[in-house]
Each structure stands twice: as structure tokens, then as C-alpha cells.
Design a protein around this motif. Structure first.
Motif, PDB file in Angstrom:
ATOM      1  N   HIS A 112      21.861   0.327  -1.672  1.00 53.24           N
ATOM      2  CA  HIS A 112      22.323   1.494  -0.925  1.00 53.24           C
ATOM      3  C   HIS A 112      22.222   2.776  -1.753  1.00 53.24           C
ATOM      4  O   HIS A 112      23.174   3.550  -1.855  1.00 53.24           O
ATOM      5  N   SER A 113      21.042   2.982  -2.338  1.00 49.79           N
ATOM      6  CA  SER A 113      20.726   4.194  -3.094  1.00 49.79           C
ATOM      7  C   SER A 113      19.309   4.617  -2.719  1.00 49.79           C
ATOM      8  O   SER A 113      18.551   3.833  -2.133  1.00 49.79           O
ATOM      9  N   TRP A 114      18.952   5.846  -3.056  1.00 44.27           N
ATOM     10  CA  TRP A 114      17.597   6.327  -2.721  1.00 44.27           C
ATOM     11  C   TRP A 114      16.537   5.532  -3.479  1.00 44.27           C
ATOM     12  O   TRP A 114      15.498   5.210  -2.918  1.00 44.27           O
ATOM     13  N   ASP A 115      16.790   5.208  -4.747  1.00 47.63           N
ATOM     14  CA  ASP A 115      15.820   4.409  -5.515  1.00 47.63           C
ATOM     15  C   ASP A 115      15.619   3.043  -4.877  1.00 47.63           C
ATOM     16  O   ASP A 115      14.498   2.556  -4.740  1.00 47.63           O
ATOM     17  N   SER A 116      16.720   2.425  -4.494  1.00 49.43           N
ATOM     18  CA  SER A 116      16.637   1.104  -3.884  1.00 49.43           C
ATOM     19  C   SER A 116      15.940   1.178  -2.521  1.00 49.43           C
ATOM     20  O   SER A 116      15.168   0.277  -2.169  1.00 49.43           O
ATOM     21  N   LEU A 117      16.172   2.247  -1.756  1.00 49.54           N
ATOM     22  CA  LEU A 117      15.481   2.418  -0.480  1.00 49.54           C
ATOM     23  C   LEU A 117      13.974   2.467  -0.705  1.00 49.54           C
ATOM     24  O   LEU A 117      13.205   1.808   0.000  1.00 49.54           O
ATOM     25  N   GLY A 118      13.546   3.234  -1.702  1.00 48.89           N
ATOM     26  CA  GLY A 118      12.119   3.314  -2.007  1.00 48.89           C
ATOM     27  C   GLY A 118      11.532   1.964  -2.370  1.00 48.89           C
ATOM     28  O   GLY A 118      10.456   1.585  -1.893  1.00 48.89           O
ATOM     29  N   LYS A 119      12.236   1.205  -3.200  1.00 53.12           N
ATOM     30  CA  LYS A 119      11.760  -0.127  -3.591  1.00 53.12           C
ATOM     31  C   LYS A 119      11.659  -1.053  -2.385  1.00 53.12           C
ATOM     32  O   LYS A 119      10.692  -1.805  -2.245  1.00 53.12           O
ATOM     33  N   CYS A 120      12.669  -1.005  -1.519  1.00 57.61           N
ATOM     34  CA  CYS A 120      12.658  -1.878  -0.340  1.00 57.61           C
ATOM     35  C   CYS A 120      11.559  -1.469   0.638  1.00 57.61           C
ATOM     36  O   CYS A 120      10.912  -2.335   1.241  1.00 57.61           O
ATOM     37  N   LEU A 121      11.325  -0.170   0.799  1.00 59.64           N
ATOM     38  CA  LEU A 121      10.231   0.275   1.676  1.00 59.64           C
ATOM     39  C   LEU A 121       8.876  -0.174   1.132  1.00 59.64           C
ATOM     40  O   LEU A 121       8.003  -0.592   1.893  1.00 59.64           O
ATOM     41  N   ARG A 122       8.709  -0.107  -0.189  1.00 64.52           N
ATOM     42  CA  ARG A 122       7.461  -0.598  -0.793  1.00 64.52           C
ATOM     43  C   ARG A 122       7.298  -2.089  -0.513  1.00 64.52           C
ATOM     44  O   ARG A 122       6.211  -2.555  -0.192  1.00 64.52           O
ATOM     45  N   HIS A 123       8.383  -2.823  -0.644  1.00 63.14           N
ATOM     46  CA  HIS A 123       8.364  -4.264  -0.392  1.00 63.14           C
ATOM     47  C   HIS A 123       7.990  -4.552   1.061  1.00 63.14           C
ATOM     48  O   HIS A 123       7.174  -5.437   1.335  1.00 63.14           O
TER      49      HIS A 123
END
Length: 135
Positions: free
Chosen positions: A51-62
Motif C-alpha cells: 500500500h505504497s506508491w513503490d509497491s503499486l509500481g512493482k505490482c503493476l509491472r508484475h
């Protein structure tokens, strides 16, 4: 300096939207916490999503790497409500994440006046939104 956001487009005729598109409700994305919950649910993020912007980016890449149907298409209904209850920096953070991830396309669905309102907010965040304001 404005960043061009060619991955944002107004929603065309619903028949033109790929069947694999993920539908996100802007009514559930008025705050950062709510946005993280909605996107996580709709896109099937793993439990380790932080639930952070960095984690959102990683999950979108995934999500884009695992999607064998091509680029991911997100349809954002009630788009003008996107992070409306947050500080403008939060919209900028989301747009920066989307710009950094080659996820595909964000189709925004709302009334003409509301899309103009969203375009104005996006421009204030430093993103070129000509496609949202063309008549």
C-alpha cells in the motif's frame, strides 16, 4: 515542465474496449488508501502489496508481465473523482507511477465537464492532458 501522458485516453465506445480490460471505480479511489484497496482488488495484487506508491509500481509491472493478452487496459469510471479528496501531490505520485510502468492504457470515463476537471488537476500535477480536452 509537463510530462506527456499518451497512456491516458477518454473512453471510446464500450465496444472498442478489450474484453480483458480491468474496470476501476473512481468512486472508490477518492483517497490514497481507497485507491490502493480498489486497484489491489481489481488487479489481483499479491498479499505482500505494501500500500505504497513503490509497491503499486512493482505490482503493476508484475501484472503486465503476467498478462499474456498484451498491454493491460484499465477503464476508470467516474474518473474525475480519482484522488479528489487528497493533496494534489498524491495525484502526481500516481501519474508518475503510471508513467514509469509500461502497463498499457488508462481509459477515463466521465462526463465532458468532469473530464475537463480531471485534465485541469492532471495539468497542475505536471502532466499533458490534451487528449482529455479535445472536442
Amino acid at each position: 515542465m509537463n510530462i506527456t501522458a499518451p497512456w491516458v485516453r477518454p473512453l471510446p465506445d464500450l465496444d472498442a474496449v478489450p474484453a480483458s480490460a480491468h474496470e476501476i471505480r473512481g468512486t472508490y479511489c477518492r483517497t490514497t488508501i481507497d485507491l490502493f484497496a480498489e486497484w489491489s482488488t481489481v488487479l489481483g495484487f499479491p498479499e505482500l502489496f505494501a500500500h505504497s506508491w513503490d509497491s503499486l509500481g512493482k505490482c503493476l509491472r508484475h501484472v503486465t508481465e503476467d498478462d499474456d493478452t498484451g498491454p493491460v487496459t484499465l477503464v476508470l469510471h467516474n474518473a474525475a473523482l480519482l484522488l479528489e479528496d487528497e493533496d494534489p501531490d498524491q495525484l502526481r505520485a500516481l501519474l508518475e507511477v503510471l508513467d514509469s510502468v509500461d502497463f498499457g492504457l488508462l481509459l477515463v470515463d466521465d462526463s465532458t465537464d468532469d473530464l475537463r476537471r480531471l485534465a485541469h488537476r492532471m495539468a497542475e500535477a505536471g502532466f499533458d492532458t490534451e487528449l482529455l480536452t479535445e472536442e
